[in-house]
Design a protein around this motif. Structure first.
Motif, mmCIF file in Angstrom:
data_model
loop_
_atom_site.group_PDB
_atom_site.id
_atom_site.type_symbol
_atom_site.label_atom_id
_atom_site.label_comp_id
_atom_site.label_asym_id
_atom_site.label_seq_id
_atom_site.Cartn_x
_atom_site.Cartn_y
_atom_site.Cartn_z
ATOM 1 N N GLN A 181 39.500 20.758 12.058
ATOM 2 C CA GLN A 181 40.097 21.850 12.841
ATOM 3 C C GLN A 181 41.618 21.903 12.672
ATOM 4 O OE1 GLN A 181 38.339 24.124 14.467
ATOM 5 N NE2 GLN A 181 40.203 25.211 14.979
ATOM 6 N N ARG A 182 42.270 20.766 12.621
ATOM 7 C CA ARG A 182 43.737 20.706 12.570
ATOM 8 C C ARG A 182 44.312 20.830 11.156
ATOM 9 N NH1 ARG A 182 44.654 15.609 16.656
ATOM 10 N NH2 ARG A 182 44.131 16.716 18.566
ATOM 11 N N SER A 183 43.474 20.760 10.150
ATOM 12 C CA SER A 183 43.959 20.730 8.760
ATOM 13 C C SER A 183 44.557 22.061 8.332
ATOM 14 C CB SER A 183 42.817 20.371 7.807
ATOM 15 O OG SER A 183 42.371 19.072 8.057
ATOM 16 N N ASP A 184 45.660 21.955 7.609
ATOM 17 C CA ASP A 184 46.244 23.150 7.003
ATOM 18 C C ASP A 184 46.298 22.924 5.492
ATOM 19 O OD1 ASP A 184 48.406 21.470 6.582
ATOM 20 O OD2 ASP A 184 49.768 22.533 7.911
ATOM 21 N N ASN A 202 42.366 28.240 4.736
ATOM 22 C CA ASN A 202 43.679 27.803 4.264
ATOM 23 C C ASN A 202 44.099 28.556 3.005
ATOM 24 O OD1 ASN A 202 43.944 25.947 6.335
ATOM 25 N ND2 ASN A 202 43.229 24.236 5.122
ATOM 26 N N ARG A 228 37.758 17.090 14.574
ATOM 27 C CA ARG A 228 39.139 17.334 14.991
ATOM 28 C C ARG A 228 40.056 17.437 13.772
ATOM 29 N NH1 ARG A 228 40.051 12.893 17.352
ATOM 30 N NH2 ARG A 228 38.700 13.291 19.066
ATOM 31 N N THR A 229 39.866 16.560 12.795
ATOM 32 C CA THR A 229 40.675 16.578 11.573
ATOM 33 C C THR A 229 40.452 17.878 10.811
ATOM 34 O OG1 THR A 229 40.609 14.167 11.415
ATOM 35 C CG2 THR A 229 41.167 15.373 9.403
ATOM 36 N N LYS A 270 37.170 25.943 6.549
ATOM 37 C CA LYS A 270 38.587 25.621 6.716
ATOM 38 C C LYS A 270 39.321 25.674 5.385
ATOM 39 C CE LYS A 270 41.879 24.584 9.510
ATOM 40 N NZ LYS A 270 42.248 25.437 10.630
ATOM 41 N N TYR A 310 43.927 9.057 7.975
ATOM 42 C CA TYR A 310 43.859 10.023 9.074
ATOM 43 C C TYR A 310 43.214 9.437 10.328
ATOM 44 C CZ TYR A 310 45.372 13.762 5.976
ATOM 45 O OH TYR A 310 46.103 14.561 5.123
ATOM 46 N N ASP A 346 46.827 19.503 4.140
ATOM 47 C CA ASP A 346 45.817 18.492 4.459
ATOM 48 C C ASP A 346 44.502 18.730 3.732
ATOM 49 O OD1 ASP A 346 47.527 17.262 6.394
ATOM 50 O OD2 ASP A 346 47.024 18.887 7.780
#
Length: 168
Positions: free
Chosen positions: A103-106, A150, A100-101, A146, A90, A109
């Motif tokens: 925050q962007r993870s779904d 998810n 940032r990783t 997070k 990543y 991820d």
């Protein structure tokens, strides 16, 4: 017809991830209120002994709830000894990349979130400052939030029992 097969496989994959992570995230989600209350704060003090100061070595003393969180995390399947590969895949190099990783993870991820959590828990065993950094910078808080977010999105909400918060 081909699209429905792909959709079915995607749904099955997401459900597999939900089933794999749900129990462990529920165990750690209990600490979210405590992590939120300690975000940006120090959770470590130094103890250097009482009496003979010149021959004693200072060592960190951690908050008891933090130690409970660490022990709980170590007992989950969320610990990945190969977290360095996640950081490489990543392209995570500094704190901002980690945030940032996160925050962007779904749902796809979750391995990235698992890798970031693993790094701080495992490195904290040898680098005394790592656990405090994770609380102060919101790493533990954001990773668990997070993961929970998810799982809540793709399945029913994660059950959260709160750990006892001590009034200070």
């Amino acid at each position: 017809m081909e699209k429905t097969q792909i959709e079915k496989e995607d749904i099955a994959y997401r459900q597999q991830i939900v089933n794999e992570y749900r129990a462990d995230v529920e165990r750690l989600a209990r600490y979210l209120p405590w992590l939120e209350s300690k975000n940006g704060m120090r959770v470590q003090q130094s103890y250097s002994g009482s009496g003979i100061e010149e021959h004693s070595i200072a060592f960190p003393v951690y908050d008891s709830t933090l130690m409970s969180f660490i022990k709980e995390a170590q007992r989950t399947k969320l610990m990945d000894r190969n977290y360095r590969y996640i950081y490489s895949r990543y392209r995570i190099r500094v704190l901002e990349d980690e945030l940032r990783t996160i925050q962007r993870s779904d749902i796809r991820d979750m391995d990235a979130l698992k890798g970031i959590l693993s790094r701080y828990v495992m490195e904290g065993m040898t680098k005394g400052r790592r656990w405090s950094e994770a609380v102060e910078n919101g790493i533990f808080l954001n990773v668990i939030k997070k993961m929970k977010e998810n799982l809540d999105f793709w399945d029913h909400p994660v059950q959260t029992r709160v750990v006892n918060l001590k009034k200070e």
